[in-house]
Design a protein around this motif. Structure first.
Motif, PDB file in Angstrom:
ATOM      1  N   THR A 114      28.030  15.269  19.744  1.00 56.75           N
ATOM      2  CA  THR A 114      26.721  15.430  19.118  1.00 56.75           C
ATOM      3  C   THR A 114      25.858  16.424  19.891  1.00 56.75           C
ATOM      4  N   SER A 151      19.295  21.960  16.208  1.00 58.47           N
ATOM      5  CA  SER A 151      19.510  21.414  14.874  1.00 58.47           C
ATOM      6  C   SER A 151      20.551  22.192  14.091  1.00 58.47           C
ATOM      7  N   PHE A 209      28.573  17.347  15.401  1.00 57.08           N
ATOM      8  CA  PHE A 209      27.429  16.764  14.717  1.00 57.08           C
ATOM      9  C   PHE A 209      26.141  17.186  15.429  1.00 57.08           C
ATOM     10  N   THR A 210      25.015  17.071  14.729  1.00 54.93           N
ATOM     11  CA  THR A 210      23.718  17.279  15.364  1.00 54.93           C
ATOM     12  C   THR A 210      22.950  15.964  15.331  1.00 54.93           C
ATOM     13  N   GLY A 232      21.087  15.712  12.193  1.00 53.98           N
ATOM     14  CA  GLY A 232      21.928  15.354  11.056  1.00 53.98           C
ATOM     15  C   GLY A 232      22.200  13.861  11.001  1.00 53.98           C
ATOM     16  N   HIS A 259      30.223  19.015   8.335  1.00 53.98           N
ATOM     17  CA  HIS A 259      28.852  19.492   8.146  1.00 53.98           C
ATOM     18  C   HIS A 259      27.941  18.339   7.764  1.00 53.98           C
ATOM     19  N   THR A 260      26.651  18.513   8.062  1.00 52.00           N
ATOM     20  CA  THR A 260      25.655  17.469   7.774  1.00 52.00           C
ATOM     21  C   THR A 260      25.624  17.113   6.297  1.00 52.00           C
ATOM     22  N   SER A 317      25.288  13.292   4.846  1.00 49.20           N
ATOM     23  CA  SER A 317      24.229  12.897   3.918  1.00 49.20           C
ATOM     24  C   SER A 317      24.802  12.294   2.641  1.00 49.20           C
ATOM     25  N   LYS A 365      23.170  23.148   1.441  1.00 51.00           N
ATOM     26  CA  LYS A 365      22.691  21.840   1.912  1.00 51.00           C
ATOM     27  C   LYS A 365      21.530  21.316   1.073  1.00 51.00           C
TER      28      LYS A 365
END
Length: 367
Positions: free
Chosen positions: A194, A199, A209-210, A213, A272-273, A277, A325
């Motif tokens: 992470t 960001s 990961f962020t 996110g 990816h975020t 989500s 996104k």
């Protein structure tokens, strides 16, 4: 000498050869002195000082909710008027301290901090006791307000907002930030993978990961889920993300340094975020239904083709070869994943699918 004047205890300084002053003002005086009347400003000044009124309630709530633990930085203001500084004495140190006398017909304009001023005014209406607290104000002399526009530009020229991830990392007050940070150190696949400060992730980064996110996705996951404590929320979210990670083998390969995070980001949607989500939307629906068997509903994730080259992501995650996104793309990805898992779409999701398919058919005909 004017009959009535403001009298501020102040410290005098010099910047660019000009005097300026720093004073501590009681909060109750801030709305009275620093009036924000857009009609009194010329268009150039007014355009740069339009209040974003949606920010005010949140800032006022912060002040009201943390009366023993809030921090507001200094206001910066210009004074259009003939002021006088009475020094304490003639010694070098005494000449910098004294009282700033400002005629009551002088004009004040805030160069930096108009949203703080408005939030203070709103908070005082609910809790007048805050009026005895103080805030520092930096006063610049600007007869005719001729320099005010340039001062506004200069004050904001080098301002850099912290990244969302860094803001979350340093926030020990908001529950969602506390939860996200706990997950970054508790969910095995998040640990070490992470990015805590930025960001976005650079191409060569070893992170997958962020923190921002994880924060955003977990907010979606837990939205409307009633649990008694933050610890319970952390436990549930950790259980969900740990379960999901068990069905995405590439995440584990990255954890074991058997796969490059950069290559995963290049080749897979799940890196990816956007995917976090979408998965969070599905998880929220499963948890909201109190399904004890929610874990079993996720098993088919291990047979989902996450590769960016797969045509089923076209228009959902990929637009013109680029990852999108946008909220609608997150929803479309969630729809596809739900159908793969054998879960029923809601009426709203079904409508979105119909609109999506209609749009895709239109594009195919045009091609």
């Amino acid at each position: 000498m004017p009959a009535f004047e403001y009298n501020f205890p102040a410290i005098r300084g010099i910047q660019a050869g000009r005097e300026y002053y720093i004073s501590m003002c009681p909060l109750r005086l801030i709305p009275r002195i620093f009036l924000f009347d857009e009609d009194e400003l010329n268009p150039e000044l007014r355009a740069q000082r339009i209040l974003n009124k949606s920010r005010i309630p949140e800032m006022a709530r912060y002040l009201l909710a943390n009366p023993k633990d809030y921090i507001f930085s200094a206001l910066t203001a210009s004074i259009d008027g003939k002021v006088k500084f009475d020094a304490m004495g003639d010694e070098k140190t005494e000449r910098t301290m004294g009282r700033l006398r400002v005629p009551m017909n002088a004009r004040f304009i805030i160069n930096d901090g108009q949203h703080r001023r408005a939030a203070i005014e709103a908070a005082l209406r609910e809790n007048p006791d805050l009026g005895d607290e103080t805030i520092s104000v930096v006063f610049f002399m600007d007869v005719g307000l001729e320099r005010s526009q340039q001062m506004f530009a200069d004050l904001n020229r080098h301002a850099v907002r912290p990244t969302k991830s860094l803001g979350i990392l340093y926030d020990d007050r908001e529950d969602d930030s506390i939860i996200a940070k706990a997950l970054a150190s508790k969910v095995p696949v998040f640990v070490g993978l992470t990015e805590l400060e930025r960001s976005s992730i650079s191409n060569r980064s070893l992170k997958l990961f962020t923190l921002s996110g994880i924060y955003s996705a977990t907010r979606t996951l837990l939205n409307g889920i009633e649990l008694p404590t933050v610890e319970k929320k952390i436990d549930l979210a950790a259980e969900f993300w740990t379960t999901v990670s068990g069905y995405i083998p590439e995440w584990q390969l990255a954890k074991e340094r058997k796969a490059s995070p950069a290559e995963l980001r290049r080749d897979y949607i799940h890196a990816h975020t956007l995917a976090l989500s979408a998965l969070a939307r599905i998880g929220n629906q499963l948890l909201a239904k109190n399904l004890r068997a929610w874990k079993s509903k996720l098993k088919k994730l291990d047979s989902l083709d996450w590769s960016r080259g797969s045509s089923h992501w076209d228009g959902r995650a990929m637009n013109a070869g680029r990852l999108s996104k946008k909220t609608v793309n997150v929803a479309l990805c969630a729809n596809f994943i739900k159908k793969h898992l054998g879960l029923k779409l809601t009426a709203e999701e079904q409508q979105l699918e119909q609109d999506f398919r209609r749009e895709q058919r239109g594009k195919d005909k045009a091609a």
